[in-house]
Design an enzyme around this catalytic site. Structure first.
Site, PDB file in Angstrom:
ATOM      1  N   ASP A   1      33.690  39.091  31.713  1.00 60.33           N
ATOM      2  CA  ASP A   1      34.236  38.477  30.501  1.00 60.33           C
ATOM      3  C   ASP A   1      33.530  38.932  29.227  1.00 60.33           C
ATOM      4  O   ASP A   1      33.453  38.184  28.246  1.00 60.33           O
ATOM      5  CB  ASP A   1      34.188  36.936  30.590  1.00 60.33           C
ATOM      6  CG  ASP A   1      34.915  36.412  31.796  1.00 60.33           C
ATOM      7  OD1 ASP A   1      35.950  37.002  32.158  1.00 60.33           O
ATOM      8  OD2 ASP A   1      34.444  35.427  32.396  1.00 60.33           O
TER       9      ASP A   1
ATOM     10  N   HIS B   1      41.663  39.824  31.678  1.00 57.69           N
ATOM     11  CA  HIS B   1      41.279  40.605  30.501  1.00 57.69           C
ATOM     12  C   HIS B   1      42.240  40.277  29.371  1.00 57.69           C
ATOM     13  O   HIS B   1      43.448  40.455  29.503  1.00 57.69           O
ATOM     14  CB  HIS B   1      41.306  42.107  30.823  1.00 57.69           C
ATOM     15  CG  HIS B   1      40.295  42.505  31.863  1.00 57.69           C
ATOM     16  ND1 HIS B   1      40.220  43.758  32.408  1.00 57.69           N
ATOM     17  CD2 HIS B   1      39.303  41.792  32.454  1.00 57.69           C
ATOM     18  CE1 HIS B   1      39.230  43.798  33.291  1.00 57.69           C
ATOM     19  NE2 HIS B   1      38.666  42.616  33.337  1.00 57.69           N
TER      20      HIS B   1
HETATM   21  P1  GDP Z   1      37.191  40.367  29.744  1.00 59.17           P
HETATM   22  O1  GDP Z   1      37.414  39.772  31.088  1.00 59.17           O
HETATM   23  O2  GDP Z   1      35.901  41.095  29.641  1.00 59.17           O
HETATM   24  O3  GDP Z   1      38.350  41.161  29.246  1.00 59.17           O
HETATM   25  O4  GDP Z   1      37.048  39.147  28.759  1.00 59.17           O
HETATM   26  P2  GDP Z   1      37.970  37.842  28.726  1.00 59.17           P
HETATM   27  O5  GDP Z   1      39.302  38.227  28.210  1.00 59.17           O
HETATM   28  O6  GDP Z   1      37.910  37.099  30.008  1.00 59.17           O
HETATM   29  O7  GDP Z   1      37.160  36.970  27.682  1.00 59.17           O
HETATM   30  C1  GDP Z   1      36.808  37.470  26.433  1.00 59.17           C
HETATM   31  C2  GDP Z   1      37.397  36.535  25.366  1.00 59.17           C
HETATM   32  O8  GDP Z   1      36.772  36.824  24.128  1.00 59.17           O
HETATM   33  C3  GDP Z   1      38.878  36.734  25.122  1.00 59.17           C
HETATM   34  O9  GDP Z   1      39.442  35.496  24.784  1.00 59.17           O
HETATM   35  C4  GDP Z   1      38.916  37.690  23.935  1.00 59.17           C
HETATM   36  O10 GDP Z   1      40.107  37.557  23.159  1.00 59.17           O
HETATM   37  C5  GDP Z   1      37.725  37.221  23.174  1.00 59.17           C
HETATM   38  N1  GDP Z   1      37.043  38.233  22.354  1.00 59.17           N
HETATM   39  C6  GDP Z   1      36.821  39.559  22.622  1.00 59.17           C
HETATM   40  N2  GDP Z   1      36.041  40.111  21.667  1.00 59.17           N
HETATM   41  C7  GDP Z   1      35.766  39.114  20.781  1.00 59.17           C
HETATM   42  C8  GDP Z   1      34.962  39.048  19.595  1.00 59.17           C
HETATM   43  O11 GDP Z   1      34.348  40.006  19.167  1.00 59.17           O
HETATM   44  N3  GDP Z   1      34.904  37.830  18.981  1.00 59.17           N
HETATM   45  C9  GDP Z   1      35.550  36.721  19.437  1.00 59.17           C
HETATM   46  N4  GDP Z   1      35.412  35.584  18.770  1.00 59.17           N
HETATM   47  N5  GDP Z   1      36.298  36.750  20.554  1.00 59.17           N
HETATM   48  C10 GDP Z   1      36.389  37.928  21.219  1.00 59.17           C
HETATM   49  P1  IMO Z   2      36.584  39.755  34.497  1.00 61.91           P
HETATM   50  O1  IMO Z   2      37.115  41.089  34.952  1.00 61.91           O
HETATM   51  C1  IMO Z   2      33.852  36.444  35.263  1.00 61.91           C
HETATM   52  C2  IMO Z   2      33.048  35.495  39.479  1.00 61.91           C
HETATM   53  C3  IMO Z   2      33.530  34.153  39.992  1.00 61.91           C
HETATM   54  C4  IMO Z   2      32.465  33.878  41.042  1.00 61.91           C
HETATM   55  C5  IMO Z   2      32.193  35.263  41.627  1.00 61.91           C
HETATM   56  C6  IMO Z   2      32.952  35.561  42.909  1.00 61.91           C
HETATM   57  O2  IMO Z   2      37.584  38.959  33.739  1.00 61.91           O
HETATM   58  O3  IMO Z   2      35.293  39.919  33.782  1.00 61.91           O
HETATM   59  P2  IMO Z   2      35.511  36.129  43.395  1.00 61.91           P
HETATM   60  O4  IMO Z   2      36.758  35.335  43.103  1.00 61.91           O
HETATM   61  O5  IMO Z   2      35.488  37.463  42.738  1.00 61.91           O
HETATM   62  O6  IMO Z   2      35.196  36.193  44.849  1.00 61.91           O
HETATM   63  O7  IMO Z   2      34.328  35.245  42.733  1.00 61.91           O
HETATM   64  O8  IMO Z   2      32.581  36.189  40.629  1.00 61.91           O
HETATM   65  N1  IMO Z   2      34.084  36.331  38.840  1.00 61.91           N
HETATM   66  C7  IMO Z   2      34.197  36.527  37.519  1.00 61.91           C
HETATM   67  N2  IMO Z   2      33.505  35.995  36.497  1.00 61.91           N
HETATM   68  N3  IMO Z   2      34.799  37.365  35.022  1.00 61.91           N
HETATM   69  C8  IMO Z   2      35.486  37.925  36.038  1.00 61.91           C
HETATM   70  O9  IMO Z   2      36.364  38.932  35.868  1.00 61.91           O
HETATM   71  C9  IMO Z   2      35.221  37.488  37.363  1.00 61.91           C
HETATM   72  N4  IMO Z   2      35.718  37.798  38.585  1.00 61.91           N
HETATM   73  C10 IMO Z   2      34.997  37.109  39.471  1.00 61.91           C
HETATM   74  O10 IMO Z   2      33.540  33.176  38.979  1.00 61.91           O
HETATM   75  O11 IMO Z   2      31.289  33.438  40.423  1.00 61.91           O
HETATM   76 MG    MG Z   3      37.709  37.947  31.972  1.00 56.59          MG
END
Ligand code: GDP
Ligand code: IMO
Ligand code: MG
Length: 437
Positions: free
Chosen positions: A13, A41
């Protein structure tokens, strides 16, 4: 420079979706190489917010070929829903641009069942998984009872493969108190999915290698993050795939020497979802600030994310195990308004002070490594409008430079908001490498 890996440097994340989307403007092909629908994502384009689970984050860039690599585990229903959801939103060319490796493994209903039962069971250690069947699907792959997407081409053969897998899972399902799933229901559902997915199947190793040979630009998109990697993460509190940059070669079917640049992404602080050690975790007003302002709630499960200060030993560890050439720093804007910002620079351990991450000692309950913090000044100005580093308040600039110096990885990008435009782009990994700080 033609093949670039983008990998999360923390526990997932980190803003993978946004950074991949930004740099895919320059890419011809985007490949997801590991994980499955445990990923979420987020892409924010104009007023539209889309969370992709299986599809690569390049999917919104028209003209970009999107590949689901063989390192992935794919839930057919989730993939079809994701495609249909995007088509409904007007992205009508998704299927024409998508190729699904015929060697990726299928997530089947019994994988989700076992994952869910285990998380609820008092006899097994809960990992806090996403309950999407990830662990059991990779278990099936490793014990050689997995079913691959290519097997959707031959439904008779598929039946014998699933029968064998069900036999292998039966003792586990029964021991966990579950009911055996119906073979015929699984097969009926897969027959329907096959009509949609078989046309997307292909030899993605040849496709990606061929693109690189033709000097096209290829982006290899990670999921999860370094500290969730099966080998290099905080085992056993990890996911079951090779999330690190090395996984990009295996999961996409190219040689490691084809990769030119590895770019790591880190938030300006740290988050984690699920169980496991998190030494810089905060359980106070600062932690609440990060969760509230950063909207730190899981994009797949909606769970509140655990929040804490940035961990530089962990970032240096990620730089080592991924071979980071470049760094993207995200969510700097979330720190606005904090009077002071702490950063973990070392750990005190029974062996003395160390600047490396003592990863295998993190869950030592008797002598847990204690983070050593340095304190930096905060800022109050909003920074979403910054487009070059000089637009940032002095304290924010100092914070960014501190991270670059301490990690020894050149900074390529600073993200100051969720939208595409809210970004300070310093270098493009497809153009060449910047010098280390
Ligand atoms: P990912 O799994 O790495 O793609 O990340 P996620 O989408 O799960 O979580 C990242 C969150 O942060 C999302 O809601 C994005 O829209 C948000 N985000 C990404 N970059 C920024 C930033 O620079 N500032 C803020 N405030 N939010 C961001
Ligand atoms: P992105 O790609 C954050 C975490 C789960 C749990 C561990 C194992 O969005 O960054 P699983 O379901 O994979 O067997 O869970 O990994 N986990 C993540 N945490 N971002 C993710 O994906 C994750 N995918 C799995 O919360 O701790
Ligand atoms: Mg994510």
């Amino acid at each position: 420079m033609s093949a670039v890996v983008i990998v999360g440097a923390q526990w997932g994340d980190e803003g993978n979706g946004k950074i991949v989307d930004i740099y895919t403007e320059f890419a011809d092909v985007v490949v997801r190489y590991a994980g499955g629908p445990n990923a979420g994502h987020t892409l924010v384009v104009g007023d539209e917010k889309i969370v992709v689970r299986l599809l690569p984050s390049g999917i919104l860039r028209r003209g970009t070929r999107c590949v689901l690599g063989q390192g992935m585990v794919v839930d057919p229903g989730v993939l079809i829903d994701e495609i249909d959801g995007l088509v409904k939103r007007g992205h009508t060319d998704v299927e024409q641009r998508l190729v699904l490796s015929d060697r990726a493994h299928l997530i089947l209903p019994y994988h989700i069942q076992v994952d869910t039962l285990r998380e609820a069971s008092a006899d097994t250690r809960a990992i806090g998984t996403t309950k999407k069947g990830i662990g059991p699907a990779y278990e099936d792959k490793a014990r050689r009872t997995g079913v691959r997407t290519g097997e959707l081409r031959d439904l008779a053969r598929l039946k014998t493969r699933i029968e064998a897998a069900l036999d292998a899972w039966a003792p586990t399902i029964r021991a966990l108190g579950g009911e055996m799933p119906s073979l015929s229901e699984i097969l009926d559902s897969l027959a329907q999915s096959a009509t949609r997915l078989v046309p997307l199947l292909g030899d993605t190793s040849s496709l990606v290698d061929g693109a690189i040979r033709r000097r096209q630009k290829v982006m290899l998109e990670g999921a999860q993050g370094t500290l969730l990697d099966l080998d290099h993460g905080t085992y056993p509190f990890v996911t079951s795939s090779s999330a690190v940059a090395g996984g990009a070669a295996i999961g996409s079917g190219i040689g490691p020497n084809r990769i030119d640049t590895v770019l790591g992404i880190t938030k300006a602080y740290t988050t984690r979802v699920g169980a496991g050690p998190f030494p810089t975790e905060l359980d106070d007003a600062d932690g609440q600030h990060l969760r509230k302002v950063g909207v730190e709630f899981g994009s797949v499960t909606g769970r509140p994310r655990r929040t804490g200060w940035l961990d530089l030993p962990a970032l240096r560890y990620a730089a080592r195990v991924n071979g980071l050439d470049a760094l993207a720093l995200t969510k700097l804007d979330v720190l606005t308004g904090m009077s002071r910002i702490k950063v973990c620079v070392a750990y005190d351990t029974p062996r003395g002070r160390v600047t490396d991450l003592p990863i295998d000692e993190l869950d030592n309950l008797e002598h847990p490594p204690v983070p050593v913090y340095e304190e930096l000044g905060g800022w109050t100005e909003r920074i979403e409008g910054a487009r070059v580093l000089d637009d940032l308040p002095r304290a924010a600039r100092a914070y960014v430079r501190f991270i670059e110096e301490q990690s020894q990885v050149p900074l390529y990008l600073v993200s100051v908001g969720p939208r595409r435009g809210e970004t300070i782009v310093l270098h493009n990994p497809f153009v060449g490498r910047a010098a280390a700080p």
